[in-house]
Structures are given as C-alpha cells and as structure tokens.
Design an enzyme around this catalytic site. Structure first.
Site, PDB file in Angstrom:
ATOM      1  N   CYS A   3     -24.470 -17.673  -7.117  1.00 26.74           N
ATOM      2  CA  CYS A   3     -23.117 -17.889  -7.641  1.00 26.74           C
ATOM      3  C   CYS A   3     -22.631 -19.206  -7.030  1.00 26.74           C
ATOM      4  O   CYS A   3     -23.436 -20.000  -6.539  1.00 26.74           O
ATOM      5  CB  CYS A   3     -22.177 -16.728  -7.317  1.00 26.74           C
ATOM      6  N   ARG A   4     -21.349 -19.454  -7.027  1.00 31.16           N
ATOM      7  CA  ARG A   4     -20.871 -20.741  -6.519  1.00 31.16           C
ATOM      8  C   ARG A   4     -20.986 -20.832  -5.007  1.00 31.16           C
ATOM      9  O   ARG A   4     -21.476 -21.807  -4.466  1.00 31.16           O
ATOM     10  CB  ARG A   4     -19.421 -20.976  -6.957  1.00 31.16           C
TER      11      ARG A   4
END
Length: 567
Positions: free
Chosen positions: A528-529
């Site tokens: 994810c980020r």
C-alpha cells in the site's frame, strides 16, 4: 597533585572545571594554543550567516573566568610541543613570543582536538578559501563576505548609479555537518550555493534512503548538490574570483569557497611521546580515558572510542561525548571509578526549518561488518496529532535485532525539527539502556495534540517492530519480491499516480470478498502507500490460510529507495 590539561574547548575545559569541583587542592594548569579557551564551535556556521550576531556570544568561558572562579592556571596562546614521559614534563611554547618553558606533571590530560583536513590540492591556499573550525576562521569568512558587499556598495556610490546587485556564488566542499550548516547560512546571506560531495550522499552516518530525503529538502531550498564528485584543485580567474576544479573535470565559479571535508585527530603530541595510536588514527584509550601511559589521559575529538552498539573502535567528533569524556577523566584522576560506556553517535542537524537525526548503528555499517541478525521497519507518522493544525510527517527508520528485539539504531527526518529531535532523543536513551522494541511498545511518553499522539511515533515503531518479531506481520523489502505475487491493496485512483508493474490490485475493503481470486500456493507480498493497509491485509490473508508478507514502508519507501539507487 599537579594536573596539566592540554587543550580547552569541550573536553579539556569540562575536565578542568570538574576536577576543581572534586579536588580543591589540586594544582591545575590548562593550556590552549588558540586565543580562546572554551568556545561553541558548533555555532560557527551561524556566526558566518549572522544568525549569531556577535563573536562574544560564541565564547563559553574565558581565561579570566577559569582563573577567578576555579583557581585554574589557564593559559591561552600556549602550545604543548613535547612530552617527556620518563621525567613527567611538558614543554610549552608561547605562540606569540616563541618562548618555551617546561612544566612537570603528576597527571596529564590530552585534549588536542581534530583540525580540519586540508589536502594538498593545487591552489588551496588562494584567498577566498576557508575552513570553519575556529572562531578566527568564522571571523575571516565574515570579513571576506563583508568586504565583497562593501565593494559593491562603493561601486554604486562611485558611479552614482544604483547597480543591480549580482548574485554571489559559494562552493562548499563537503556535505557533512559543517558543510550543510554553512551552505544553509550562505543561502540566507544571498549566495547561490553549490555543495560538492565526493561520497554518493550527504551525511555519511545516514543510510542512503534517508539521506536522499534531506538532499531533496536542500535542493528545494536552493542548494545545488553535486554528488559523487570532489574537489581536484582551485584557480583564480582573471577577475579575481575563484574556480573550483572538480574530479569529474567540471568547474564551478565561486566568490567564496568553504572547505569542510571532515577532521583528523591531532595525534602529533601523543605520537611524539610514544602514546599508542589506534587503527582508526585516534589516541587509544580505555574506559577510564587512560592512554597506554597510566598517568596520561586523553579525551575529545582526538581519541578513538568504542561504538556502543558494535563494540568496534570508531572516531566520533561530537561535543556531547567530549564533555562526558572530560568529566570521566577528572573523576578518575580524583580517585573515582567512572567509566565511559561508549559512543552511540547520536546527532541532529537542522537545515531550512527541517531536521535529520540519528542514533546507534546504520544498516550500511551492519552490512559492512557482515552482521545479518537485524531487521528494519519504516514508518511515516505525523509529528503530532493529525487533527491538530500543523502536523507534518516524520520519516522514521528503526533497526533492531531479529534474535531478541534489542534496539540497534534509528534515523529520522522531517520538516518539524523539534518533533524529530524528540523521537530520536527518546530512542537514543532506550538504546543506551539496552532497550528492545518491546520496551518501545510500553514507553509512556508525553501526549497533547500539539505535541504528539496518544500512540506516539516511538510507541508506533515498537508496535510495528514487535509485530514483525512475533510473526503477526511477516516482513519483506523492496528487492526481495522477484518471483512473488504482488498484491496492491490501494484504491484504484491511487494507482493512477504510481503503480507497480505486474501487481494485482484488490482494494482493502474488497479483500475479504475476493480471496478466491488469490492463489494459495504462492507467497503474496502486500503493498500500500505506507504499509499500514498492507499490514491489515496481511492479517486477513494469514488468518485465511495464505502465505503473506507486508512490504515494509510501502510505496513511500520504494520511491525513496528508487531515488537513492539512481544516484
């Protein structure tokens, strides 16, 4: 008892003052070859940039103060030139008159410091090339800058025409503490500044993926960085300005050049006296600050110290350790059993409102030593509660033992300097006390919305690292994903900005209902980020029978590593 202390500033001056507090009857002689016995050399770049307005503000203690307050025979402009260990005498030379006198001692303390390294490059002695190590150095730079400013003003008065003030150019050779701090101050003084750095990144103690964040911050604030390139020589142009010739063949014009490629321990006196010098080039001392001669002690930038984490010999030129070493030497001379624990290298640098800080060992040092018993986590917490105005992210890297969770080192960078300072200082104390990531989980730290979060970044780091060690969050890193299935759990809109080729995208809210789309015979690495949602997804996958790992640091660490790797 007569004690002679060679050198003032941090180590020698603190030793002298401490020894007097412990022994009122001791005869203490402190000699300093320069004109100032104790000054704040860490403040010199800010005096160059006029942040510190007056030279007197840099003077911590005067010769008169040591004489009047501590009854110490303090002598400036007095250089120790020879030690006779058999006779226990020191020859002292008056630097103004050249006269030499001889003093006897019972105990001798060497605190000669570490002068700036000045390689024999062509043209290095040209006017306009300076070091920033002493108060006279900083004064000379200020006078040079003021001279140039006055010349331009005089030309305006002479012609009667308001001249357009040309942009002045500065080249700083070296991207360490002094180099970067001086670069910042020269930018504030109106210079176009180029930093020429031979190593691949600034601030050698940092790992490259953290250093590159600082490099971006410097560039956004007007500093031109030239990495993997050093100075080869200097020439004076026809108009009187300087040309810095780089190893690459490039040339950089400059009105002033600051040389800041580091310092070297001053071991001249120790070597001439037959005192042992270590493999790193510093005076070798034991934990009591004794040299190979039991009646001679050494402290400060000239000595080798044991790295607190690795136990290896190292050179660390920092004011805090020098002060503590001076204090310990005084304790031992006075009959106390004080011991130096070693140096963690805890440091911070502030540039353009932000800060980078670190403590303990770096990952690149562990790799160099062949140490594989470590793991690392990356976090990107806010400096304080996100709902309170002004919160800024901190990029935090924490390194710890895989075998027992013991904290090994930490690095942080962020635009909120005090927030960075606070976290690394807390981690530094935990490291010195032998703390583990499990201790970080339980640390009780100050919280109010404008200062932190209920789950402080230090707690957060401990929780994430402990999750890794407990098996709750099996971890992988970029570069370890070849042949693995990459699962990106971000929303599709986020992939428009950045994506990983070949990754399968299942947004986290849809994951439980779409588990059937994933193979159970392959290891899944989740992205994810920042790795927070990837951790949530990893927990879902593990509890549903999949083999999964969270990619540490997520896309944020991938972007940083890509920049660092590109250099």
């Amino acid at each position: 008892m007569k004690v002679i202390i060679v050198g003032g500033v941090a180590g020698g001056a603190s030793c002298a003052a401490r020894l007097r507090r412990l022994d009122e009857k001791a005869e203490i002689v402190m000699v300093e070859r320069g004109p100032y016995v104790s000054y704040a050399n860490c403040g010199l770049p800010y005096y160059v940039g006029d942040v510190i307005k007056t030279e007197s503000s840099l003077l911590v203690a005067s010769e008169a103060m040591f004489r009047n307050m501590f009854a110490i025979d303090c002598r400036t402009n007095c250089e120790a030139v020879a030690v006779d260990r058999s006779k226990k005498t020191v020859d002292l030379r008056d630097t103004k008159t050249g006269a030499v006198t001889t003093e006897s001692y019972d105990k001798l303390v060497l605190s000669p410091g570490a002068p700036s390294f000045r390689p024999p490059l062509p043209g290095i002695d040209l006017p306009g090339i300076f070091h920033v190590r002493t108060v006279p150095d900083a004064r000379a730079i200020r006078e040079w800058i003021e001279k140039g400013t006055a010349f331009l003003a005089g030309m305006s008065n002479y012609t009667g025409i308001q001249m357009v003030k040309p942009k002045r150019r500065a080249v700083v050779v070296g991207g360490g503490f002094i180099g970067l701090e001086t670069a910042e101050n020269l930018v504030h003084a109106g210079f176009e500044v180029t930093v020429l750095q031979k190593p691949p990144h600034v601030l050698g103690p940092l790992d490259p993926e953290i250093a590159c964040l600082l490099e971006g911050h410097l560039q956004r604030n007007g500093v031109q960085l030239v990495l993997n390139d050093g100075a080869a020589g200097f020439k004076q142009a026809a108009n009187g300005t300087l040309e810095v010739q780089a190893l690459s063949g490039k040339t950089f014009p400059a009105d002033v050049v600051i040389f800041a490629i580091g310092v070297r321990p001053d071991t001249t006196l120790a070597k001439s006296a037959g005192i042992e010098v270590g493999e790193r080039g510093g005076i070798r001392v034991d934990e009591h600050m004794r040299t190979s001669d039991p009646d001679i002690f050494a402290v400060g930038d000239a000595i080798e110290v044991k790295d607190f984490v690795t136990g290896r010999w190292s050179l660390v030129a920092l004011a805090g350790p020098a002060n503590r070493q001076g204090r310990i030497a005084a304790d031992v001379i006075a009959g106390r059993d004080s011991r130096y624990r070693g140096t963690q290298g805890t440091s911070i640098i502030g540039v353009f409102g932000g800060a980078a800080a670190w403590t303990g060992v770096s990952e690149k040092t562990l790799n160099r030593l062949g140490d594989t018993d470590y793991e690392k986590v990356y976090l990107f917490p806010n400096s304080h509660a996100g709902y309170y105005p002004g919160a800024k992210p901190i990029h935090l890297k924490v390194i710890f033992r895989k075998s027992d969770g013991r904290l090994l080192g930490a690095q942080a960078i962020g635009e909120d300097g005090p927030a960075v300072d606070k976290r690394i200082s807390a981690l530094a104390m935990a490291l010195q006390l032998g703390g583990t990531v499990y201790d970080l989980e339980e640390a009780e730290l100050c919280y109010a919305p404008q200062f932190g979060s209920a789950k402080d970044p230090v707690n957060f780091a401990g929780m994430v690292a402990a999750n890794v060690l407990r098996g709750d969050m099996p971890l992988s890193h970029w570069g370890e994903t070849e042949g693995r299935l990459l699962l990106d759990v971000r929303d599709p809109a986020e992939l428009v900005l950045e994506s990983v080729p070949g990754a399968v995208n299942i947004p986290l809210p849809q994951l439980r209902s779409r588990l059937g789309e994933l193979p159970r015979d392959r290891e899944i690495h989740v992205i994810c980020r920042s790795a927070q949602r990837a951790y949530y997804a990893t927990r879902v996958l593990l509890q549903n029978g999949f083999t999964a790992r969270t990619l540490g640091g997520g896309m944020l660490s991938r972007a940083v590593k890509a920049v660092a790797g590109a250099k």
